[in-house]
Design a protein around this motif. Structure first.
Motif, mmCIF file in Angstrom:
data_model
loop_
_atom_site.group_PDB
_atom_site.id
_atom_site.type_symbol
_atom_site.label_atom_id
_atom_site.label_comp_id
_atom_site.label_asym_id
_atom_site.label_seq_id
_atom_site.Cartn_x
_atom_site.Cartn_y
_atom_site.Cartn_z
ATOM 1 N N ARG A 402 0.847 -1.182 0.000
ATOM 2 C CA ARG A 402 0.000 0.000 0.000
ATOM 3 C C ARG A 402 0.886 1.237 0.000
ATOM 4 N NH1 ARG A 402 -3.256 -2.466 -1.865
ATOM 5 N NH2 ARG A 402 -5.413 -2.880 -1.308
ATOM 6 N N ALA A 403 0.416 2.283 -0.682
ATOM 7 C CA ALA A 403 1.055 3.589 -0.538
ATOM 8 C C ALA A 403 0.523 4.211 0.743
ATOM 9 C CB ALA A 403 0.735 4.477 -1.737
ATOM 10 N N ILE A 404 1.381 4.926 1.452
ATOM 11 C CA ILE A 404 0.976 5.533 2.714
ATOM 12 C C ILE A 404 1.362 7.002 2.715
ATOM 13 C CG2 ILE A 404 3.149 4.928 3.900
ATOM 14 C CD1 ILE A 404 1.496 4.427 6.433
ATOM 15 N N LYS A 405 0.502 7.828 3.274
ATOM 16 C CA LYS A 405 0.830 9.250 3.401
ATOM 17 C C LYS A 405 0.176 9.800 4.666
ATOM 18 C CE LYS A 405 -1.305 12.337 0.953
ATOM 19 N NZ LYS A 405 -1.868 13.155 -0.166
ATOM 20 N N PRO A 406 0.832 10.751 5.317
ATOM 21 C CA PRO A 406 0.228 11.360 6.505
ATOM 22 C C PRO A 406 -0.880 12.318 6.090
ATOM 23 C CG PRO A 406 2.323 12.415 6.018
ATOM 24 C CD PRO A 406 2.154 11.314 5.011
ATOM 25 N N LEU A 407 -1.947 12.378 6.870
ATOM 26 C CA LEU A 407 -3.022 13.328 6.558
ATOM 27 C C LEU A 407 -2.515 14.762 6.699
ATOM 28 C CD1 LEU A 407 -6.128 11.628 8.238
ATOM 29 C CD2 LEU A 407 -5.337 11.487 5.878
ATOM 30 N N ASN A 408 -1.553 14.951 7.594
ATOM 31 C CA ASN A 408 -0.904 16.253 7.749
ATOM 32 C C ASN A 408 0.509 16.137 7.195
ATOM 33 O OD1 ASN A 408 0.318 18.603 8.542
ATOM 34 N ND2 ASN A 408 -0.369 18.528 10.672
ATOM 35 N N GLU A 409 0.790 16.844 6.086
ATOM 36 C CA GLU A 409 2.091 16.726 5.424
ATOM 37 C C GLU A 409 3.249 17.101 6.341
ATOM 38 O OE1 GLU A 409 3.206 15.491 2.609
ATOM 39 O OE2 GLU A 409 1.195 14.805 2.085
ATOM 40 N N ALA A 410 2.968 17.893 7.376
ATOM 41 C CA ALA A 410 4.017 18.278 8.325
ATOM 42 C C ALA A 410 4.569 17.066 9.070
ATOM 43 C CB ALA A 410 3.478 19.306 9.316
ATOM 44 N N ASN A 411 3.819 15.938 9.046
ATOM 45 C CA ASN A 411 4.248 14.720 9.754
ATOM 46 C C ASN A 411 5.033 13.757 8.872
ATOM 47 O OD1 ASN A 411 3.217 15.304 12.309
ATOM 48 N ND2 ASN A 411 1.169 14.567 11.759
ATOM 49 N N GLU A 436 10.698 6.674 -8.154
ATOM 50 C CA GLU A 436 10.025 6.343 -9.407
ATOM 51 C C GLU A 436 8.523 6.592 -9.328
ATOM 52 O OE1 GLU A 436 9.134 2.377 -12.135
ATOM 53 O OE2 GLU A 436 10.330 2.206 -10.304
ATOM 54 N N LEU A 437 7.892 6.097 -8.254
ATOM 55 C CA LEU A 437 6.437 6.177 -8.140
ATOM 56 C C LEU A 437 5.963 7.449 -7.449
ATOM 57 C CD1 LEU A 437 5.735 2.474 -7.068
ATOM 58 C CD2 LEU A 437 5.797 3.430 -9.375
ATOM 59 N N LYS A 438 6.923 8.164 -6.838
ATOM 60 C CA LYS A 438 6.601 9.381 -6.071
ATOM 61 C C LYS A 438 5.598 9.056 -4.954
ATOM 62 C CE LYS A 438 7.526 12.465 -9.980
ATOM 63 N NZ LYS A 438 7.925 11.411 -10.920
ATOM 64 N N GLN A 439 5.810 7.911 -4.325
ATOM 65 C CA GLN A 439 4.979 7.470 -3.205
ATOM 66 C C GLN A 439 5.872 6.799 -2.161
ATOM 67 O OE1 GLN A 439 2.246 4.759 -5.301
ATOM 68 N NE2 GLN A 439 0.552 6.150 -4.843
ATOM 69 N N THR A 440 5.401 6.811 -0.909
ATOM 70 C CA THR A 440 6.021 5.957 0.103
ATOM 71 C C THR A 440 5.233 4.653 0.113
ATOM 72 O OG1 THR A 440 6.754 7.820 1.460
ATOM 73 C CG2 THR A 440 6.550 5.689 2.552
ATOM 74 N N ILE A 441 5.912 3.562 -0.155
ATOM 75 C CA ILE A 441 5.263 2.246 -0.254
ATOM 76 C C ILE A 441 5.582 1.438 0.997
ATOM 77 C CG2 ILE A 441 5.035 0.125 -1.595
ATOM 78 C CD1 ILE A 441 4.115 2.586 -3.144
ATOM 79 N N PHE A 467 -4.051 4.941 3.665
ATOM 80 C CA PHE A 467 -3.505 4.020 2.665
ATOM 81 C C PHE A 467 -4.121 4.349 1.312
ATOM 82 C CE2 PHE A 467 -2.641 0.471 5.955
ATOM 83 C CZ PHE A 467 -1.321 0.885 6.087
ATOM 84 N N LEU A 468 -3.301 4.278 0.278
ATOM 85 C CA LEU A 468 -3.746 4.515 -1.094
ATOM 86 C C LEU A 468 -3.333 3.328 -1.950
ATOM 87 C CD1 LEU A 468 -2.294 8.131 -1.354
ATOM 88 C CD2 LEU A 468 -4.672 7.558 -0.863
ATOM 89 N N GLU A 469 -3.995 3.183 -3.078
ATOM 90 C CA GLU A 469 -3.604 2.140 -4.025
ATOM 91 C C GLU A 469 -2.199 2.481 -4.533
ATOM 92 O OE1 GLU A 469 -4.525 -1.441 -5.945
ATOM 93 O OE2 GLU A 469 -5.745 -0.337 -4.490
ATOM 94 N N PRO A 470 -1.249 1.560 -4.419
ATOM 95 C CA PRO A 470 0.110 1.880 -4.886
ATOM 96 C C PRO A 470 0.176 1.896 -6.414
ATOM 97 C CG PRO A 470 0.007 -0.389 -4.140
ATOM 98 C CD PRO A 470 -1.342 0.210 -3.852
ATOM 99 N N LYS A 471 0.986 2.788 -6.942
ATOM 100 C CA LYS A 471 1.216 2.801 -8.380
ATOM 101 C C LYS A 471 2.055 1.571 -8.745
ATOM 102 C CE LYS A 471 1.206 7.855 -8.519
ATOM 103 N NZ LYS A 471 2.065 9.061 -8.680
ATOM 104 N N ILE A 472 1.978 1.175 -9.982
ATOM 105 C CA ILE A 472 2.724 -0.001 -10.450
ATOM 106 C C ILE A 472 4.006 0.472 -11.137
ATOM 107 C CG2 ILE A 472 2.659 -2.044 -11.928
ATOM 108 C CD1 ILE A 472 0.745 -2.159 -9.543
#
Length: 718
Positions: A402-411, A436-441, A467-472
């Motif tokens: 899964r791609a993961i990102k904080p709801l608050n970008e400061a975190n 490459e994917l510009k995501q944290t996987i 969690f977001l759908e990870p890019k391939i």
């Protein structure tokens, strides 16, 4: 606590399918040892093993828990392992640092897919196995059927040491064929009455005793001779034979218990203390140089840190196994992985959160230290004279991304620090910031595995995440040769910019020759190779760069700039922005200006010429393909194969393993996104799978069209 010699140490991993009652069994053992005065329950969230908040929240084990007890002049180090396949990393860690596996089997469910998976790891690591059929007090318990299933799965190596008297509410006793006694419990008694085997059970007990006797004698020539001469063996001689059978995996003893009612647990502990092998009786592990490191208490000391955790009010706790030598409070050690110095201010024997200070530990023992400065899971600490490093634990490939990102970008930075720390606690939690994917996987063993990670981030670290759908990670390549030229010209007062590049691109396979002539639109282009650079790309595949400039049309000093321009387009492919691979580029002509030509001009000319040629060279998108192996009960095989086929799987083969089928397939990563959840739903949680990267293959044309449209739409939005 006294100092235990290596020969008096027993290291045992408690393994088994989720729900088999491992944690309850551990609690009963702790109670029997006197280390706790009252038994907790999983339902009440007050057991010694499951003490982390997330374990109390979900009601299942997440981490392996070490608990050490003194028993019959032995130090018994147990590790209670998670049962869910999502947390298999804890089982693998524990089996690597222990010498015996205590496999707990549910008396109702019998052999489950988790049982089989974990047993395979004991095979891979060549560890002795003792079986315990648990929950004999369950009204649906079926000892005979469970034992029959075990014998069908593992053959005549499965040897009962005990069998039950009754089951469910009528489970009142155990006949122990090794001790030649019957243990019978009264309703309100914690200790059983020990009596001779009654006549009604004598024939059955004698038959099982004979089987056990023969199995014990088979493992030693001296015992075999004595058995033939005398027709029997003493109990001590039988223990010796059983121990040898355990070590070479020719005997898998079977016990039966009710851990919730503490029936039979005492006897299992006595057996393990007497018969389970000590570290010096097992094959010695090897260091990274392939040298055996024996658990010699007189050798220079080496510790292997197999687990680290962070606990409130205490900080970081490092769990270790003494691989060689003897360690004492105040010892100074060197971290072989980092070169840093560490001092063992205190050493503890542990049982969950219960820590007992000890002054000394000999080779083979398992303990913990707190607040070491710079120690991570997998590190080796050496005393003076030792030069070891250990790296023997191998974990399975991730199965859920899964791609993961904080709801608050400061975190964002805080999140990355937390993910790094959590990988230390469970190496099968893997995170990667993908350029490459510009995501944290984040990757793990299944949906529950990552769900647990998310819970800990939000509740322990106070970082809200989604969690977001990870890019391939697609790749781009070409299928035919093409040529293009591009002139970069810019004039804006003073020195301008000028560079012109003519090049040919073609698909590259290892070892293919460079043709002397290419033909495009009826025109021939001769190639004279002056220089060839093979660039192995970090994302896989190659770029082969051929300099075929003759007559000085482009000065040699501009060739690196052209290559730089081409590489920048390889890093962001012309079709979808994915990495490009397996391309040969031949620069055969061009023009330059005596004043206006410079490196930036040729970099841009090379980049654009390559982009044009690439798009005319039958460009194709490649997708990552994984080798997937599914272990599934026979009755679900048809449903699982049908589901795989909807995922564009290519079925490579099937093989039977008793009641289970093993399906091998090649499946695109895109189609594996939620496979662990779907497989669990299809089979009621009774199947498991592994996946490993295989390679890249062309995507079907309809999917390529869809990907191109999605990329174009995304580019317009930006």
């Amino acid at each position: 606590m006294k100092v235990y010699q290596t020969k008096d140490i027993k290291n045992i991993a408690i393994i088994g399918n989720s729900g088999s009652g491992k944690t309850t069994l551990a609690e009963a053992m702790l109670f029997e040892s006197g280390l706790i005065k009252r038994r907790g329950t999983v339902e009440n969230g007050n057991t010694v093993s499951d003490y982390f908040p997330v374990e109390k929240e979900y009601g299942y084990s997440v981490f392996p828990t070490v608990f050490s007890i003194e028993w019959k002049d032995k130090m018994m180090n147990f590790i209670d392992c998670p049962g869910s396949d999502d947390f298999i990393g804890g089982v693998i860690t524990s089996l690597n640092v222990t010498d015996t596996a205590l496999m707990v089997i549910h008396a109702v469910n019998g052999i489950e897919v988790g049982t089989i998976n974990q047993f395979h790891y004991t095979e891979d690591l060549n560890k002795p196995v003792v079986f315990v059929i648990n929950q004999m007090d369950n009204e649906k318990a079926d000892y005979d059927n469970t034992l029959a299933g075990m014998k069908e799965m593992w053959g005549n190596k499965v040897i009962p040491i005990q069998y039950p008297i009754g089951s469910g509410n009528s489970f009142v006793g155990i006949v122990d064929v090794l001790k030649q006694k019957m243990y019978k419990w009264k309703t309100d008694a914690t200790a059983p009455d020990v009596m001779d085997i009654p006549d009604s059970e004598k024939n059955k007990a004698d038959e099982l005793y004979k089987t056990l006797l023969e199995a014990a004698a088979e493992n030693d020539e001296g015992l075999m001779e004595k058995y033939f001469e005398q027709g029997t063996l003493s109990e001590e001689e039988m223990r010796e034979g059983i121990q040898k059978g355990l070590i070479d995996r020719s005997i898998f003893p079977v016990f039966c218990v009710s851990s919730s009612k503490n029936m039979g647990v005492h006897r299992v502990m006595n057996f393990l203390s007497a018969v389970a092998p000590s570290p010096d009786q097992m094959p010695a592990p090897k260091n990274t140089e392939g040298k055996e490191v024996k658990p010699d208490p007189n050798a220079p000391a080496s510790l292997f840190v197999f687990k680290t955790t962070v606990e409130p009010h205490i900080g970081e706790i490092s769990y270790f196994k003494v691989m060689s030598g003897t360690i004492k409070e105040g010892d100074d050690l060197t971290n072989a992985n980092r070169g840093s110095k560490e001092r063992l201010a205190q050493i503890f024997s542990v049982a969950g959160q219960i820590r007992t200070k000890v002054e000394e530990m000999q080779a083979g023992n398992i303990g913990a230290a707190v607040k070491l400065k710079d120690v991570r899971t997998g590190d080796t600490l050496n005393a003076k004279g030792a030069d070891n490093r250990f790296d023997f634990i191998k974990y399975p490939e991730p199965r859920y991304r899964r791609a993961i990102k904080p709801l608050n970008e400061a975190n964002a930075e805080k999140l990355n620090e937390a993910l790094t720390r959590m990988h230390e606690e469970d190496p099968t939690w893997i995170s990667e910031i993908s350029k490459e994917l510009k995501q944290t996987i984040v990757s793990g063993q299944g949906e529950f595995h990552l769900k647990t990670l998310k819970w800990r981030l939000e509740n322990n670290d106070k970082i809200e995440v989604e969690f977001l759908e990870p890019k391939i990670p697609y790749r781009e390549t070409i299928t035919k040769a093409a040529r293009a030229d591009y002139r970069h010209k810019k004039q804006s007062g003073g020195a301008g910019q000028f560079g012109e590049v003519h090049l040919i691109v073609e698909p590259y396979t290892e070892g293919m020759p460079i043709p002397e002539v290419y033909k495009f639109n009826g025109q021939e282009y001769k190639v004279q190779t002056r220089d060839v650079q093979e660039i192995k790309l970090e994302w896989g595949g190659k770029l082969v760069f051929v300099n075929s400039i003759v007559g000085g049309s482009i000065d040699a000093r501009f060739m690196p700039a052209i290559l730089k321009g081409i590489m920048s387009r390889m890093e962001q492919g012309p079709l979808t922005g994915s990495y490009a691979r397996d391309v040969r580029v031949i620069v055969y002509d061009g023009k330059m200006h005596p004043v206006d030509s410079n490196e930036i001009s040729f970099m841009l000319a090379g980049r654009n010429a390559f982009s044009i040629a690439f798009k005319n060279a039958g460009p194709k998108i490649l997708e990552p393909i994984y080798d997937v192996t599914v272990s599934v009960p026979s009755e679900y095989m048809g449903d699982v194969i049908s589901d795989l086929q909807t995922r564009r799987a290519m079925i490579m083969g099937m093989e039977s393993d008793k009641h289970f089928e093993r399906i091998k397939a090649k499946v695109p990563l895109k189609e594996m996104s939620s496979y662990s959840t779907s497989l669990s739903s299809l089979t009621g949680g009774r199947a498991s799978f592994t996946m490993k990267f295989s390679g890249y293959e062309l995507v079907p044309s309809d999917i390529q069209e869809k990907l191109l449209k999605e990329y174009e739409a995304g580019e317009k939005e930006e």
